[in-house]
Motif scaffolding. Structure first.
Motif, PDB file in Angstrom:
ATOM      1  N   GLN A 100       4.105  -5.342   0.968  1.00  0.00           N
ATOM      2  CA  GLN A 100       3.801  -4.363   2.025  1.00  0.00           C
ATOM      3  C   GLN A 100       3.348  -3.035   1.428  1.00  0.00           C
ATOM      4  OE1 GLN A 100       7.228  -4.141   4.569  1.00  0.00           O
ATOM      5  NE2 GLN A 100       6.733  -6.052   5.613  1.00  0.00           N
ATOM      6  N   HIS A 101       4.027  -2.594   0.376  1.00  0.00           N
ATOM      7  CA  HIS A 101       3.633  -1.341  -0.276  1.00  0.00           C
ATOM      8  C   HIS A 101       2.240  -1.463  -0.897  1.00  0.00           C
ATOM      9  CE1 HIS A 101       7.261   0.991   0.311  1.00  0.00           C
ATOM     10  NE2 HIS A 101       8.000  -0.010  -0.147  1.00  0.00           N
ATOM     11  N   LEU A 102       1.966  -2.597  -1.529  1.00  0.00           N
ATOM     12  CA  LEU A 102       0.639  -2.806  -2.114  1.00  0.00           C
ATOM     13  C   LEU A 102      -0.441  -2.818  -1.039  1.00  0.00           C
ATOM     14  CD1 LEU A 102       1.515  -5.485  -4.804  1.00  0.00           C
ATOM     15  CD2 LEU A 102       0.656  -3.165  -5.242  1.00  0.00           C
ATOM     16  N   ALA A 103      -0.137  -3.387   0.118  1.00  0.00           N
ATOM     17  CA  ALA A 103      -1.106  -3.397   1.219  1.00  0.00           C
ATOM     18  C   ALA A 103      -1.428  -1.969   1.664  1.00  0.00           C
ATOM     19  CB  ALA A 103      -0.567  -4.217   2.384  1.00  0.00           C
ATOM     20  N   LYS A 104      -0.421  -1.115   1.748  1.00  0.00           N
ATOM     21  CA  LYS A 104      -0.648   0.293   2.119  1.00  0.00           C
ATOM     22  C   LYS A 104      -1.505   0.991   1.073  1.00  0.00           C
ATOM     23  CE  LYS A 104       3.488   1.015   4.850  1.00  0.00           C
ATOM     24  NZ  LYS A 104       4.718   1.772   5.042  1.00  0.00           N
TER      25      LYS A 104
END
Length: 128
Positions: free
Chosen positions: A77-81
């Motif tokens: 999720q953090h990488l997607a952001k």
């Protein structure tokens, strides 16, 4: 030199952006807003750890999960952001997705933030 790349220190030659309305020159408010957005994304411990690890080179999700100590779904999720914001890029390597920093400014920004932390935690004197 490819588009979007410039030698280190190239920004230092220009103290301030050109006058408002100059083609290719961001308005001061837009520039500050964009910088604040980058800093807000980096203000999360997990994202900062991901960016610090990516500053040492490309990595896949498994490597990044091990490096930052967070759960894999959280890391994804953090990488997607970060990807959505353009701070990291991706490429396919077979079935793996490999992540990298969007540009060197981000590595230097993260390194400097960590240097400030070192000074605060170690009670080191300020310097230029």
């Amino acid at each position: 030199m490819s588009a979007g790349r410039h030698p280190a220190g190239a920004h230092g030659a220009q103290i301030a952006p050109g006058p408002p309305g100059t083609p290719g020159t961001p308005e001061r408010g837009d520039r500050l807003e964009a910088a604040a957005s980058v800093l807000a994304l980096l203000a999360d411990r997990t994202r900062l750890a991901l960016m610090e690890r990516l500053g040492r080179g490309e990595a896949d999700v498994t490597t990044l999960t091990e490096a930052c100590g967070a759960a894999r779904p959280s890391v994804s999720q953090h990488l997607a952001k970060l990807r959505l914001a353009g701070l990291v890029t991706t490429r396919k390597d077979g079935r793996r997705v490999v992540y990298a920093l969007g540009h060197g400014h981000l590595r230097r920004l993260v390194d400097e933030a960590l240097n400030v932390a070192d000074h605060q935690l170690g009670s080191l004197p300020p310097h230029d």
